[in-house]
Design an enzyme around this catalytic site. Structure first.
Site, PDB file in Angstrom:
ATOM      1  N   GLU A  92      23.377  40.960  38.292  1.00 41.78           N
ATOM      2  CA  GLU A  92      24.515  41.519  37.593  1.00 41.78           C
ATOM      3  C   GLU A  92      25.425  40.412  37.077  1.00 41.78           C
ATOM      4  O   GLU A  92      25.601  39.383  37.723  1.00 41.78           O
ATOM      5  CB  GLU A  92      25.308  42.426  38.540  1.00 41.78           C
ATOM      6  CG  GLU A  92      24.460  43.595  39.009  1.00 41.78           C
ATOM      7  CD  GLU A  92      25.212  44.577  39.903  1.00 41.78           C
ATOM      8  OE1 GLU A  92      24.815  45.743  39.915  1.00 41.78           O
ATOM      9  OE2 GLU A  92      26.180  44.183  40.571  1.00 41.78           O
TER      10      GLU A  92
ATOM     11  N   CYS B 258      31.846  36.453  35.103  1.00 38.03           N
ATOM     12  CA  CYS B 258      31.417  36.161  36.475  1.00 38.03           C
ATOM     13  C   CYS B 258      29.893  36.211  36.508  1.00 38.03           C
ATOM     14  O   CYS B 258      29.302  37.265  36.292  1.00 38.03           O
ATOM     15  CB  CYS B 258      32.024  37.204  37.409  1.00 38.03           C
ATOM     16  SG  CYS B 258      31.548  37.004  39.125  1.00 38.03           S
TER      17      CYS B 258
ATOM     18  N   CYS C  79      20.974  36.943  48.282  1.00 38.01           N
ATOM     19  CA  CYS C  79      21.735  35.838  48.857  1.00 38.01           C
ATOM     20  C   CYS C  79      21.247  35.590  50.280  1.00 38.01           C
ATOM     21  O   CYS C  79      20.823  36.519  50.966  1.00 38.01           O
ATOM     22  CB  CYS C  79      23.220  36.201  48.881  1.00 38.01           C
ATOM     23  SG  CYS C  79      24.315  34.816  49.250  1.00 38.01           S
TER      24      CYS C  79
ATOM     25  N   CYS D  10      27.124  37.263  54.524  1.00 39.12           N
ATOM     26  CA  CYS D  10      28.506  37.463  54.962  1.00 39.12           C
ATOM     27  C   CYS D  10      28.661  38.956  55.246  1.00 39.12           C
ATOM     28  O   CYS D  10      28.203  39.800  54.467  1.00 39.12           O
ATOM     29  CB  CYS D  10      29.474  37.005  53.876  1.00 39.12           C
ATOM     30  SG  CYS D  10      29.269  35.247  53.488  1.00 39.12           S
TER      31      CYS D  10
ATOM     32  N   CYS E  47      30.266  41.468  52.635  1.00 36.34           N
ATOM     33  CA  CYS E  47      29.811  41.380  51.237  1.00 36.34           C
ATOM     34  C   CYS E  47      28.596  42.261  51.011  1.00 36.34           C
ATOM     35  O   CYS E  47      27.624  42.209  51.773  1.00 36.34           O
ATOM     36  CB  CYS E  47      29.478  39.935  50.897  1.00 36.34           C
ATOM     37  SG  CYS E  47      28.893  39.721  49.215  1.00 36.34           S
TER      38      CYS E  47
ATOM     39  N   CYS F 126      34.606  42.070  43.426  1.00 39.42           N
ATOM     40  CA  CYS F 126      34.087  41.023  44.324  1.00 39.42           C
ATOM     41  C   CYS F 126      33.327  41.643  45.476  1.00 39.42           C
ATOM     42  O   CYS F 126      33.811  42.539  46.149  1.00 39.42           O
ATOM     43  CB  CYS F 126      35.209  40.208  44.937  1.00 39.42           C
ATOM     44  SG  CYS F 126      36.264  39.429  43.750  1.00 39.42           S
TER      45      CYS F 126
HETATM   46  N1  SAH Z   1      28.523  32.546  47.649  1.00 36.88           N
HETATM   47  C1  SAH Z   1      29.686  32.138  46.912  1.00 36.88           C
HETATM   48  C2  SAH Z   1      29.791  32.866  45.598  1.00 36.88           C
HETATM   49  C3  SAH Z   1      30.078  34.368  45.724  1.00 36.88           C
HETATM   50  S1  SAH Z   1      31.736  34.563  45.299  1.00 36.88           S
HETATM   51  C4  SAH Z   1      30.913  32.316  47.785  1.00 36.88           C
HETATM   52  O1  SAH Z   1      30.767  32.864  48.864  1.00 36.88           O
HETATM   53  O2  SAH Z   1      31.987  31.855  47.420  1.00 36.88           O
HETATM   54  C5  SAH Z   1      32.104  36.168  45.714  1.00 36.88           C
HETATM   55  C6  SAH Z   1      33.497  36.238  46.295  1.00 36.88           C
HETATM   56  O3  SAH Z   1      33.804  37.594  46.615  1.00 36.88           O
HETATM   57  C7  SAH Z   1      33.584  35.458  47.578  1.00 36.88           C
HETATM   58  O4  SAH Z   1      34.847  34.899  47.761  1.00 36.88           O
HETATM   59  C8  SAH Z   1      33.350  36.554  48.566  1.00 36.88           C
HETATM   60  O5  SAH Z   1      33.749  36.172  49.827  1.00 36.88           O
HETATM   61  C9  SAH Z   1      34.159  37.690  47.979  1.00 36.88           C
HETATM   62  N2  SAH Z   1      33.764  38.986  48.496  1.00 36.88           N
HETATM   63  C10 SAH Z   1      32.559  39.327  48.964  1.00 36.88           C
HETATM   64  N3  SAH Z   1      32.554  40.610  49.357  1.00 36.88           N
HETATM   65  C11 SAH Z   1      33.773  41.100  49.134  1.00 36.88           C
HETATM   66  C12 SAH Z   1      34.362  42.382  49.309  1.00 36.88           C
HETATM   67  N4  SAH Z   1      33.671  43.403  49.779  1.00 36.88           N
HETATM   68  N5  SAH Z   1      35.649  42.524  48.944  1.00 36.88           N
HETATM   69  C13 SAH Z   1      36.335  41.492  48.424  1.00 36.88           C
HETATM   70  N6  SAH Z   1      35.830  40.279  48.230  1.00 36.88           N
HETATM   71  C14 SAH Z   1      34.549  40.068  48.584  1.00 36.88           C
END
Ligand code: SAH
Length: 365
Positions: free
Chosen positions: A96, A109, A116, A120, A123, A345
């Site tokens: 996406e 973005c 991945c 996390c 996420c 995000c």
């Molecule tokens: N792997 C890299 C790039 C992904 S960035 C990184 O971790 O930075 C995606 C961003 O969205 C990251 O800051 C991640 O922590 C945040 N994110 C992931 N899941 C989310 C959620 N459910 N709500 C808000 N932010 C989230």
């Protein structure tokens, strides 16, 4: 009958690769620059359109090569203007790409991996296993598709809709560093897509050993997904923390070249109710980042089906932001964009791997 090998796609190649292809045809070196201009400045999808090239040369190229974008298999538009494209690559894998228009800028973005490896726990992308790294051309293609869809060819010098690029989609950019670096060199080239390193932000969950190279070789802005101020909590949220803990990560931030030039590092901090959103957390955050030119982006947790967390209360987010702000750091609360199409995000996940297609629509033919 033997099948012809598929023609190579020239869209997405770097200068050296393009030069090597043309050299193999015996074309003069200046042709590289001409083709570069057509592919990355004009956005040509067809050799026939390259009217500054001799017809015979265009025909020769068309006989041997392709100029193709990935297929847009789904599109979605959110009520706030955010647009999301599901792109399908030659092997059928999908990622996406999200475009977020704002008053003063428009941010694309992009994704760097299908799935991945980081997992996390907050996420959505992390619930999907890594399928593969994107190739450089596939990363560049996301920018080109966005320019197509926004009608922004030739690459505008000013008055652009697409002004900024963030590597904050699916995947971890520093676990696909070589391809990300090749892609960014193409995207930053002033004779082509021309998005400068100052308008590009690479977001990492903290792959410490790669941060130095990224700073030295690419010089893009850095965003770090911090999310917690104590190792024991960060270990739970970002399992990578067990490998590179908070102290080591912040050291790498201090040594990031742009930080030394007072270009700010962005710390992303997802607000999770009762987990990381207390006043003590805010105070500890301020203590940890002391001395780093920084900005803290507070991201209200974006829920997804089955997520084991809740978003912090607005009052907690405000209090957190006030504490960080009072210590001298910008601490904006990131307005969730595109939530209604799961484009915010952490909500990205290939639709093919979702049970329901959700807000997707088929693209207009
Ligand atoms: N792997 C890299 C790039 C992904 S960035 C990184 O971790 O930075 C995606 C961003 O969205 C990251 O800051 C991640 O922590 C945040 N994110 C992931 N899941 C989310 C959620 N459910 N709500 C808000 N932010 C989230």
């Amino acid at each position: 009958m033997r099948e012809e090998p598929p023609a190579r796609n020239l869209a997405g190649l770097g200068r050296a690769e393009l030069a090597a292809e043309l050299a193999s045809l015996g074309a003069e070196p200046f042709r590289v620059r001409q083709l570069w201009h057509w592919i990355y400045h004009r956005g040509a999808c067809d050799f026939a359109a390259m009217t500054t090239l001799a017809k015979s040369f265009r025909d020769m190229l068309a006989g041997r090569y392709r100029l193709e974008r990935p297929r847009i298999s789904r599109v979605a538009a959110a009520s706030d203007g955010t647009r999301k494209w599901l792109l399908s690559f030659e092997d059928g894998e999908e990622v996406e790409t999200v475009f977020i228009p704002e008053e003063e800028r428009g941010t694309l973005c992009v994704s760097v991996q299908v799935g991945c490896t980081l997992h996390c726990t907050f996420c959505h992308t992390g619930t999907q296993r890594l399928v593969r790294n994107l190739r450089a051309a596939e990363i560049v293609a996301q920018v080109m598709v966005a320019r197509d869809e926004l009608g922004e060819w030739p690459s505008p010098r000013e008055e652009r809709g697409l002004t900024n690029l963030v590597l904050m989609g699916m995947g971890e950019p520093l676990y696909n560093y070589e391809n990300v670096a090749s892609a960014l060199r193409i995207v930053m080239d002033p004779e082509g897509l021309a998005i400068s390193r100052r308008k590009i932000t690479l977001s990492t969950a903290g792959v410490v050993p790669m941060m130095r190279r990224c700073g030295a070789e690419l010089g893009v802005n850095l965003a770090v997904s911090l999310h917690a101020v104590r190792d024991e909590i960060r270990n739970r949220l970002v399992p990578l923390n067990r490998k590179y803990g908070i102290a080591e990560l912040l050291d790498a931030c201090r040594n990031y070249p742009s930080a030394k030039n007072a270009r700010r590092i962005t710390f992303e901090y997802v607000m999770l109710k009762g987990i990381n959103d207390g006043e003590a957390d805010a105070k500890e955050l301020v203590r940890l980042i002391a001395g780093i030119p920084a900005k803290v982006n507070l991201i209200p947790f974006n829920p997804w089906p089955g997520a084991p967390f809740e978003c912090s209360a607005e009052s907690a987010i405000r209090k957190f932001s006030d504490i960080v702000f009072a210590a001298g750091y910008a601490a904006p609360v990131r307005a969730p964009r595109g939530r209604d199409i799961l484009a915010a995000c952490g909500q990205l996940k290939s639709a093919s791997r979702r049970s329901k297609a959700g807000a997707w629509a088929r693209p207009a033919a």
